[in-house]
Scaffold this motif. Structure first.
Motif, PDB file in Angstrom:
ATOM      1  N   LEU A   1     -18.732  21.285  33.277  1.00  0.00           N
ATOM      2  CA  LEU A   1     -20.020  21.571  32.651  1.00  0.00           C
ATOM      3  C   LEU A   1     -19.889  21.596  31.138  1.00  0.00           C
ATOM      4  O   LEU A   1     -18.824  21.892  30.605  1.00  0.00           O
ATOM      5  CB  LEU A   1     -20.558  22.922  33.150  1.00  0.00           C
ATOM      6  N   PRO A   2     -20.966  21.318  30.436  1.00  0.00           N
ATOM      7  CA  PRO A   2     -20.906  21.355  28.970  1.00  0.00           C
ATOM      8  C   PRO A   2     -20.688  22.773  28.466  1.00  0.00           C
ATOM      9  O   PRO A   2     -20.954  23.751  29.178  1.00  0.00           O
ATOM     10  CB  PRO A   2     -22.266  20.819  28.533  1.00  0.00           C
ATOM     11  N   THR A   3     -20.237  22.874  27.246  1.00  0.00           N
ATOM     12  CA  THR A   3     -19.971  24.182  26.634  1.00  0.00           C
ATOM     13  C   THR A   3     -21.103  24.578  25.694  1.00  0.00           C
ATOM     14  O   THR A   3     -20.896  25.377  24.787  1.00  0.00           O
ATOM     15  CB  THR A   3     -18.622  24.158  25.888  1.00  0.00           C
ATOM     16  N   TYR A   4     -22.272  24.047  25.916  1.00  0.00           N
ATOM     17  CA  TYR A   4     -23.452  24.384  25.120  1.00  0.00           C
ATOM     18  C   TYR A   4     -24.608  24.747  26.056  1.00  0.00           C
ATOM     19  O   TYR A   4     -24.645  24.332  27.205  1.00  0.00           O
ATOM     20  CB  TYR A   4     -23.854  23.239  24.189  1.00  0.00           C
ATOM     21  N   ASP A   5     -25.529  25.535  25.533  1.00  0.00           N
ATOM     22  CA  ASP A   5     -26.727  25.911  26.270  1.00  0.00           C
ATOM     23  C   ASP A   5     -27.753  24.783  26.192  1.00  0.00           C
ATOM     24  O   ASP A   5     -27.922  24.161  25.141  1.00  0.00           O
ATOM     25  CB  ASP A   5     -27.387  27.150  25.649  1.00  0.00           C
ATOM     26  N   TYR A   6     -28.449  24.577  27.307  1.00  0.00           N
ATOM     27  CA  TYR A   6     -29.548  23.617  27.278  1.00  0.00           C
ATOM     28  C   TYR A   6     -30.624  24.000  28.286  1.00  0.00           C
ATOM     29  O   TYR A   6     -30.362  24.716  29.248  1.00  0.00           O
ATOM     30  CB  TYR A   6     -29.057  22.190  27.548  1.00  0.00           C
ATOM     31  N   TRP A   7     -31.815  23.528  28.020  1.00  0.00           N
ATOM     32  CA  TRP A   7     -32.926  23.541  28.964  1.00  0.00           C
ATOM     33  C   TRP A   7     -33.172  22.098  29.379  1.00  0.00           C
ATOM     34  O   TRP A   7     -32.990  21.172  28.573  1.00  0.00           O
ATOM     35  CB  TRP A   7     -34.212  24.064  28.322  1.00  0.00           C
TER      36      TRP A   7
END
Length: 179
Positions: free
Chosen positions: A118-124
């Motif tokens: 999974l990416p290491t950044y927050d997203y919607w």
């Protein structure tokens, strides 16, 4: 590629929250988030053994409530360390309130998130068509968002979201050291 950099992240996010038509998914990977004075007071109360109420969250529920009441879906996966950070423990305490207001929230151990790539950044991800990456400063304050509607990027974020959801647990079943 369609990427839009917006420095006033809350304004742009608000637009997505009031206009999404079917679904909103968020991956939360940060150990803490910047807080305004009201949230900080509730957080500190929680850290000192208090049981803060949820009234301070009413503006959020006023925005999402009508959308969730008409059948739209909002899901989140929160990545947590074992043991969770103090902020994530606070989120876990407050999660039942979000759930009562229509959100579906699950937790995933950080080690599992790493194994899933999974990416290491927050997203919607809104309506399976708009990825909104949240940009934070060194003080955990949201400083902007990056919107990407490139189909390949959207598809990758859909895959990550489904993988995270499939391997995560509702807060009441999560064994990641919340106690």
């Amino acid at each position: 590629m369609i990427v839009i950099r917006v420095h006033r992240g809350y304004d742009r996010l608000h637009e997505f929250f009031v206009t999404f038509t079917h679904s909103a998914f968020r991956l939360e990977v940060r150990r803490s988030y910047g807080m305004d004075e009201v949230e900080r007071a509730h957080f500190l109360d929680f850290l000192h053994g208090g049981k803060p109420g949820w009234e301070w969250m009413k503006p959020w529920f006023d925005v999402i409530g009508p959308r969730l009441n008409d059948g739209r879906i909002m899901r989140r996966v929160r990545v947590a360390d074992d043991p969770p950070s103090d902020y994530v423990k606070f989120e876990m305490y407050m999660t039942p309130v979000n759930v009562r207001h229509g959100e579906a929230i699950r937790y995933l151990e950080r080690s599992a998130a790493g194994r899933l790539g999974l990416p290491t950044y927050d997203y919607w991800l809104f309506d399976a068509r708009s990825v909104v990456v949240m940009v934070f400063d060194g003080d955990d304050q949201l400083t902007g968002v990056e919107v990407d509607e490139e189909p390949a990027v959207v598809q990758q974020h859909l895959r990550w979201g489904e993988a995270a959801w499939g391997c995560s647990w509702p807060v009441g079943e999560y064994a990641g050291g919340a106690g």
